[in-house]
Each structure stands twice: as structure tokens, then as C-alpha cells.
Design a protein around this motif. Structure first.
Motif, mmCIF file in Angstrom:
data_model
loop_
_atom_site.group_PDB
_atom_site.id
_atom_site.type_symbol
_atom_site.label_atom_id
_atom_site.label_comp_id
_atom_site.label_asym_id
_atom_site.label_seq_id
_atom_site.Cartn_x
_atom_site.Cartn_y
_atom_site.Cartn_z
ATOM 1 N N GLN A 1 0.819 -1.199 0.000
ATOM 2 C CA GLN A 1 0.000 0.000 0.000
ATOM 3 C C GLN A 1 0.861 1.261 0.000
ATOM 4 O O GLN A 1 0.496 2.267 -0.613
ATOM 5 N N ILE B 1 -6.625 9.305 -0.741
ATOM 6 C CA ILE B 1 -7.196 9.304 0.605
ATOM 7 C C ILE B 1 -7.622 7.897 1.006
ATOM 8 O O ILE B 1 -7.415 7.462 2.148
ATOM 9 N N PHE B 2 -8.205 7.157 0.058
ATOM 10 C CA PHE B 2 -8.625 5.789 0.345
ATOM 11 C C PHE B 2 -7.439 4.911 0.729
ATOM 12 O O PHE B 2 -7.484 4.178 1.713
ATOM 13 N N ILE C 1 -4.505 5.950 1.827
ATOM 14 C CA ILE C 1 -3.953 6.417 3.109
ATOM 15 C C ILE C 1 -4.781 5.865 4.265
ATOM 16 O O ILE C 1 -4.242 5.416 5.282
ATOM 17 N N TYR C 2 -6.103 5.878 4.085
ATOM 18 C CA TYR C 2 -6.985 5.311 5.117
ATOM 19 C C TYR C 2 -6.696 3.827 5.313
ATOM 20 O O TYR C 2 -6.592 3.344 6.437
ATOM 21 N N LYS C 3 -6.561 3.092 4.215
ATOM 22 C CA LYS C 3 -6.250 1.662 4.307
ATOM 23 C C LYS C 3 -4.900 1.439 4.977
ATOM 24 O O LYS C 3 -4.726 0.520 5.776
ATOM 25 N N TYR C 4 -3.944 2.284 4.620
ATOM 26 C CA TYR C 4 -2.604 2.164 5.224
ATOM 27 C C TYR C 4 -2.675 2.390 6.735
ATOM 28 O O TYR C 4 -2.076 1.648 7.509
ATOM 29 N N ASN C 5 -3.412 3.423 7.148
ATOM 30 C CA ASN C 5 -3.541 3.684 8.587
ATOM 31 C C ASN C 5 -4.235 2.540 9.305
ATOM 32 O O ASN C 5 -3.864 2.175 10.423
ATOM 33 N N ASN C 6 -5.270 1.967 8.672
ATOM 34 C CA ASN C 6 -5.946 0.810 9.278
ATOM 35 C C ASN C 6 -4.995 -0.367 9.423
ATOM 36 O O ASN C 6 -4.970 -1.042 10.452
#
Length: 202
Positions: free
Chosen positions: A91, A147-148, A150-155
Motif C-alpha cells: 500500500q 485518501i482511500f 492512506i486510510y487503508k494504510y492507517n488501518n
């Protein structure tokens, strides 16, 4: 009147004791060394072990099974951790590619804005306004994708931290139980040796 109150209190006390006893028995019956969580398996060993004075006498094969199950759990956590790390790396690469694409798109947009109102795109002439709308739509889509991801990476990062924390807790719990089991076994062996020595002294 006092007799009725006393009977009522005694009835409540009896019912609460009976309920607690039934619940404890049900929980004990649900425990198993071959299924359930590691915590439940440790609870099974503790509850089903024999008492000797202030100590618990644990069957060796139970300890070996418990060790094997704990090691299996640790291996599973390690595997999940490795898989999660691979997902994070993939990711991160995708995010980097998206950032690069976004930068290239922005550069292309800036160059195009300096040209004439009518320009060719894919062999078609279109107005500057339509061209800008199209380009900003592409940028918005790329930003949404960024953004999607980045969100997946943070999760994924949060999952990795949770997995590391769970692994650390399991390792600490296993080490603590292992030390406790070794101490108990050593105490039982010393007591057994003392008894043998007493018998020889007789």
C-alpha cells in the motif's frame, strides 16, 4: 414478622449460593485443553489440577499440550504480522505511485492553462472550461484514491500495532505461566525428595 424476614433472607442467600455454584460448574464444564482461547486453556489446567497444600499438581502432558497450543498461537500471530507488513509495504508503494501520478497531472494542468482557450485532447477540440472540468475530475478521483489508500494504510498500521501488542501480551503471559509452572514443579519435586528422604530415614 422477624421470622418471615429471616426466612426471606435465608431463601435469598440459598438461591444466590446455588446460582453461583451452578454458574461455576457450567464455566468449569465449558473449559477444555483442546479448544478455546489460551486463557481458557490455562484456566482449565488451573481448575482441573490437583491441590497439594498451597500448590497445584499439574499433569506433564497438560503442560506440554498447553505449551504446544501457545506456540501455535504465537506462530499464527507472527504469520499475521508478516502478512500485515507485506500489505503495508504494497500500500505504501501504491500511495507513492498515486502521489507521483497526482504530481504529473498537476504539472500537465498548469501547462495546459497557459495555452489557448481551444485545445486538442485525444484528437478532439474542447474549450478551456471543459478541459479544466475534465482535469479536475481526474485530480479529484486521484485524490479520492490517495485518501482511500492512506486510510487503508492507517488501518493496516493500527492492525499491526494491535497484533504486536497482542503478541507481546501473549509472550509475557506465557513466560509468566511457564515460570510459575516451573516453580511449582520444583517445589513438588523438593517435597517428594523430602518424603523419600524421610522414608529412607525410617
Amino acid at each position: 414478622m422477624k421470622i418471615i424476614k429471616n426466612l426471606f433472607v435465608l431463601t435469598l442467600l440459598f438461591l444466590s449460593i446455588f446460582s453461583a455454584s451452578a454458574q461455576t460448574k457450567a464455566e468449569k464444564d465449558n473449559l477444555s485443553l483442546n479448544s478455546g482461547t489460551i486463557d481458557n486453556q490455562f484456566e482449565f489446567v488451573i481448575r482441573r489440577s490437583n491441590n497439594y497444600q498451597d500448590y497445584k499438581v499439574v499433569k506433564k502432558n497438560w503442560l506440554y499440550m498447553l505449551k504446544a497450543h501457545t506456540l501455535d498461537s504465537l506462530k499464527a500471530v507472527h504469520k499475521d504480522l508478516t502478512d500485515t507488513q507485506l500489505v503495508i509495504e504494497n500500500q505504501a508503494k501504491e500511495i507513492s505511485d498515486l502521489k507521483s501520478n497526482l504530481t504529473n497531472t498537476q504539472t500537465s494542468l498548469d501547462q495546459t492553462n497557459t495555452e489557448k482557450n481551444n485545445m486538442a485532447l485525444f484528437g478532439m477540440q474542447m474549450s478551456k472550461t471543459n478541459y479544466n472540468v475534465l482535469m479536475w475530475t481526474i485530480i479529484a478521483a486521484l485524490l479520492a484514491l490517495l485518501i482511500f489508500f492512506i486510510y487503508k494504510y492507517n488501518n493496516s498500521n493500527a492492525v499491526t500495532k494491535d497484533a504486536k501488542h497482542a503478541l507481546s501480551e501473549i509472550e509475557e503471559e506465557f513466560e509468566e505461566h511457564r515460570k510459575t509452572a516451573l516453580e511449582r514443579e520444583q517445589k513438588v519435586r523438593r517435597q517428594l525428595q523430602d518424603e523419600i528422604n524421610k522414608q529412607k530415614g525410617l
